[in-house]
Design an enzyme around this catalytic site. Structure first.
Site, PDB file in Angstrom:
ATOM      1  N   GLY A   8     -21.726  10.589 -28.745  1.00  0.00           N
ATOM      2  CA  GLY A   8     -21.021   9.439 -29.293  1.00  0.00           C
ATOM      3  C   GLY A   8     -21.950   8.522 -30.058  1.00  0.00           C
ATOM      4  O   GLY A   8     -23.071   8.266 -29.621  1.00  0.00           O
ATOM      5  N   THR A  43     -27.332   5.689 -26.001  1.00  0.00           N
ATOM      6  CA  THR A  43     -26.003   5.691 -25.396  1.00  0.00           C
ATOM      7  C   THR A  43     -25.582   4.268 -25.062  1.00  0.00           C
ATOM      8  O   THR A  43     -26.356   3.515 -24.460  1.00  0.00           O
ATOM      9  CB  THR A  43     -25.895   6.554 -24.119  1.00  0.00           C
ATOM     10  OG1 THR A  43     -24.583   6.438 -23.570  1.00  0.00           O
ATOM     11  CG2 THR A  43     -26.910   6.166 -23.061  1.00  0.00           C
ATOM     12  N   ASP A  71     -23.456   3.667 -22.970  1.00  0.00           N
ATOM     13  CA  ASP A  71     -23.164   3.678 -21.533  1.00  0.00           C
ATOM     14  C   ASP A  71     -24.356   3.254 -20.689  1.00  0.00           C
ATOM     15  O   ASP A  71     -24.194   2.946 -19.508  1.00  0.00           O
ATOM     16  CB  ASP A  71     -22.709   5.080 -21.097  1.00  0.00           C
ATOM     17  CG  ASP A  71     -21.357   5.459 -21.670  1.00  0.00           C
ATOM     18  OD1 ASP A  71     -20.517   4.558 -21.828  1.00  0.00           O
ATOM     19  OD2 ASP A  71     -21.150   6.649 -21.971  1.00  0.00           O
ATOM     20  N   GLY A  97     -16.917   3.616 -20.157  1.00  0.00           N
ATOM     21  CA  GLY A  97     -17.793   3.841 -19.008  1.00  0.00           C
ATOM     22  C   GLY A  97     -17.147   4.831 -18.069  1.00  0.00           C
ATOM     23  O   GLY A  97     -16.268   4.472 -17.290  1.00  0.00           O
ATOM     24  N   ARG A  98     -17.569   6.105 -18.160  1.00  0.00           N
ATOM     25  CA  ARG A  98     -16.943   7.164 -17.363  1.00  0.00           C
ATOM     26  C   ARG A  98     -17.345   7.071 -15.899  1.00  0.00           C
ATOM     27  O   ARG A  98     -16.521   6.982 -15.007  1.00  0.00           O
ATOM     28  CB  ARG A  98     -17.336   8.523 -17.942  1.00  0.00           C
ATOM     29  CG  ARG A  98     -16.719   9.725 -17.249  1.00  0.00           C
ATOM     30  CD  ARG A  98     -17.237  11.019 -17.843  1.00  0.00           C
ATOM     31  NE  ARG A  98     -17.161  10.994 -19.299  1.00  0.00           N
ATOM     32  CZ  ARG A  98     -16.052  11.251 -19.992  1.00  0.00           C
ATOM     33  NH1 ARG A  98     -14.948  11.559 -19.339  1.00  0.00           N
ATOM     34  NH2 ARG A  98     -16.055  11.209 -21.303  1.00  0.00           N
ATOM     35  N   GLU A 130     -13.087   2.321 -17.929  1.00  0.00           N
ATOM     36  CA  GLU A 130     -12.113   3.384 -18.146  1.00  0.00           C
ATOM     37  C   GLU A 130     -12.196   4.462 -17.066  1.00  0.00           C
ATOM     38  O   GLU A 130     -11.217   5.157 -16.808  1.00  0.00           O
ATOM     39  CB  GLU A 130     -12.337   4.036 -19.510  1.00  0.00           C
ATOM     40  CG  GLU A 130     -13.686   4.721 -19.648  1.00  0.00           C
ATOM     41  CD  GLU A 130     -13.909   5.385 -20.990  1.00  0.00           C
ATOM     42  OE1 GLU A 130     -12.977   5.387 -21.812  1.00  0.00           O
ATOM     43  OE2 GLU A 130     -15.021   5.897 -21.213  1.00  0.00           O
ATOM     44  N   LEU A 134     -14.249   0.287 -31.150  1.00  0.00           N
ATOM     45  CA  LEU A 134     -14.830  -0.952 -31.674  1.00  0.00           C
ATOM     46  C   LEU A 134     -16.118  -1.327 -30.965  1.00  0.00           C
ATOM     47  O   LEU A 134     -17.047  -1.850 -31.579  1.00  0.00           O
ATOM     48  CB  LEU A 134     -13.813  -2.088 -31.555  1.00  0.00           C
ATOM     49  CG  LEU A 134     -12.541  -1.937 -32.393  1.00  0.00           C
ATOM     50  CD1 LEU A 134     -11.555  -3.046 -32.048  1.00  0.00           C
ATOM     51  CD2 LEU A 134     -12.866  -1.954 -33.876  1.00  0.00           C
ATOM     52  N   GLN A 135     -16.201  -1.032 -29.669  1.00  0.00           N
ATOM     53  CA  GLN A 135     -17.372  -1.470 -28.915  1.00  0.00           C
ATOM     54  C   GLN A 135     -18.634  -0.675 -29.270  1.00  0.00           C
ATOM     55  O   GLN A 135     -19.741  -1.123 -28.995  1.00  0.00           O
ATOM     56  CB  GLN A 135     -17.101  -1.379 -27.412  1.00  0.00           C
ATOM     57  CG  GLN A 135     -16.745   0.000 -26.910  1.00  0.00           C
ATOM     58  CD  GLN A 135     -15.933  -0.032 -25.631  1.00  0.00           C
ATOM     59  OE1 GLN A 135     -16.355  -0.564 -24.618  1.00  0.00           O
ATOM     60  NE2 GLN A 135     -14.743   0.542 -25.670  1.00  0.00           N
ATOM     61  N   ARG A 136     -18.480   0.476 -29.882  1.00  0.00           N
ATOM     62  CA  ARG A 136     -19.657   1.270 -30.203  1.00  0.00           C
ATOM     63  C   ARG A 136     -20.014   1.259 -31.695  1.00  0.00           C
ATOM     64  O   ARG A 136     -21.018   1.851 -32.076  1.00  0.00           O
ATOM     65  CB  ARG A 136     -19.493   2.711 -29.706  1.00  0.00           C
ATOM     66  CG  ARG A 136     -18.561   3.570 -30.522  1.00  0.00           C
ATOM     67  CD  ARG A 136     -18.413   4.944 -29.890  1.00  0.00           C
ATOM     68  NE  ARG A 136     -17.788   5.904 -30.778  1.00  0.00           N
ATOM     69  CZ  ARG A 136     -17.356   7.101 -30.398  1.00  0.00           C
ATOM     70  NH1 ARG A 136     -17.493   7.469 -29.136  1.00  0.00           N
ATOM     71  NH2 ARG A 136     -16.815   7.935 -31.259  1.00  0.00           N
TER      72      ARG A 136
END
Length: 415
Positions: A15, A143, A145, A190-191, A245, A301-303
């Site tokens: 990503g 990342t 994340d 955030g997985r 998420e 949008l956040q990335r």
């Protein structure tokens, strides 16, 4: 130390982020300036570009356009989510990579990505060692994340965190325009690790943040959640909630699955495609409280919000790419560039090198001691950790009032 003369390939995977191109620019610029690196190629769409022999000749790019990469979001060279099988199971991809490396005399390979990308980098590195082909291979971390093992923080996280905190502060004010009650639920990426969702606490630090924060590090209890929301709504009339998420119940089921089959779709690394959590929780909260409930999914949008990037993040991302090349030129290989926080009252970022075999496929989660006892918020320790990372503004170049992003020629190398 013997000088290693040859071509360098740089690639991006996974990503994108708003600063991943700052890292790749750090690597490209440093490689172009080296007298040991004869050519600099960019892999189109990550390792797939190597396998398919789609390589961009970066020596042909305008230096001014390359410099604009520092403030250009997304992955300029293209990305992929391609999982290499273990060489013992299937050696065909590795033989193909070796063929390409030999054909173009590739002696340096720099791969910019997250957990799965470091796995790819590690596998290629070990294979080249196994067959005796000298190629210095370095991982450049990336990342939003922030879950890469072995580094204090990861390029891309701080800018995404800054965007999330800023946006929540803006919504906080918007939600208070009318004298009617409202509940707002923010779904944040955030997985398995809640670093991004925890960054909503930075908005709370500024006095305009969420009342409740739920991370995937601890099981999510739907009934307790509804009780918390109902109580706060009765007390305040306005409630803001930040949720990762990837939150799951005690049985390991994604909460986003409660009303759908969203998580049945998997990518090549076996990751479920998540999303729709805000809508799912909105329905539950509306039914329980009868209130006006709005679900906001930050999604992509956040990335990619380069306009809200952290200057600290941009500079450190560039440093990561530059360091990878300089270390390789000094003879280092089979490592990922990492960051460490140096002692002292003021924030200072130092460099460390991490073995690829140690960081590949390992996830760094938020320490449980940074999550409050109720499991619906974070402690001051997280704020102290994250706040220095979001400092400084992007100073993005503009053209007619709009961002001026890099426009690369992307001239393919002719086989």
């Amino acid at each position: 130390m013997k000088k290693l003369i040859g071509t360098a390939i740089v690639g991006q995977s996974g990503g994108p982020t708003s600063v991943i191109n700052a890292s790749i620019y750090g690597a490209i610029r440093t490689a172009l300036d080296s007298d040991c690196i004869t050519r600099v190629y960019g892999a189109a769409n990550g390792i797939k570009g190597v396998l398919e022999e789609r390589l961009y000749d970066l020596d042909l790019e305008d230096p001014q356009e390359l410099e604009l990469l520092k403030n250009t979001p997304s992955s300029a060279l293209g990305s992929c989510r391609y999982k290499l099988k273990d060489a013992q199971e299937d050696e065909s991809d590795y033989r193909r990579i070796l063929e390409i490396f030999q054909k173009y005399n590739v002696r340096y390979f720099f791969y910019n990505g997250g957990n799965d990308s470091m796995d790819t980098c590690n596998k290629i590195s070990k294979y080249m060692q196994q067959v005796g082909y000298e190629c210095r291979i370095m991982g450049i971390p990336k990342t939003i994340d922030n879950d890469l093992w072995g580094t204090d923080h990861c390029p891309g996280f701080a800018s995404a965190a800054k965007y999330i905190a800023t946006s929540i502060m803006e919504v906080y004010l918007d939600a208070r325009v009318y004298d009617t009650g409202m509940i707002t639920i923010f779904e944040i990426m955030g997985r398995n690790a809640g670093w991004l969702t925890a960054s909503s606490a930075l908005a709370a630090h500024a006095g305009m943040g969420p009342d409740l924060i739920y991370l995937p590090e601890v099981p999510f209890d739907l009934e307790q959640f509804l009780s918390d929301v109902q109580r706060l709504y009765a007390e305040r009339g306005k409630v803001l909630i930040a949720v990762s998420e990837g939150i799951k119940d005690k049985d390991g089921k994604y909460i986003s699955e409660y009303g759908s089959n969203l998580a049945q779709s998997k990518d090549s690394f076996g990751h479920a495609q998540l999303g729709g959590l805000a809508a799912t929780l909105t329905a539950f909260v509306k039914e329980r409280t009868g209130a006006k409930v709005r679900g906001i999914e930050f999604s992509l949008l956040q990335r990619c919000a380069a306009h809200c990037a952290s200057r600290t993040d941009i500079e450190e991302s560039f440093l990561a790419g530059r360091t990878a090349v300089l270390q390789a030129l000094d003879g280092v290989t089979d490592k990922m560039v990492g960051f460490e926080r140096l002692p002292g009252q003021n924030y200072t970022c130092g460099i460390k090198l991490v073995d690829l075999s140690e960081c590949a496929n390992q996830e760094k989660k938020i320490p449980l001691t940074w999550i409050n006892q109720a499991g619906n918020g974070v402690t001051q320790d997280f704020v102290d950790y994250a706040l220095p990372l979001i400092q400084g503004e992007a100073n993005q170049p503009k053209e007619e009032g709009l961002p001026r992003f890099a426009r690369l020629k992307k001239v393919l190398v002719q086989p």
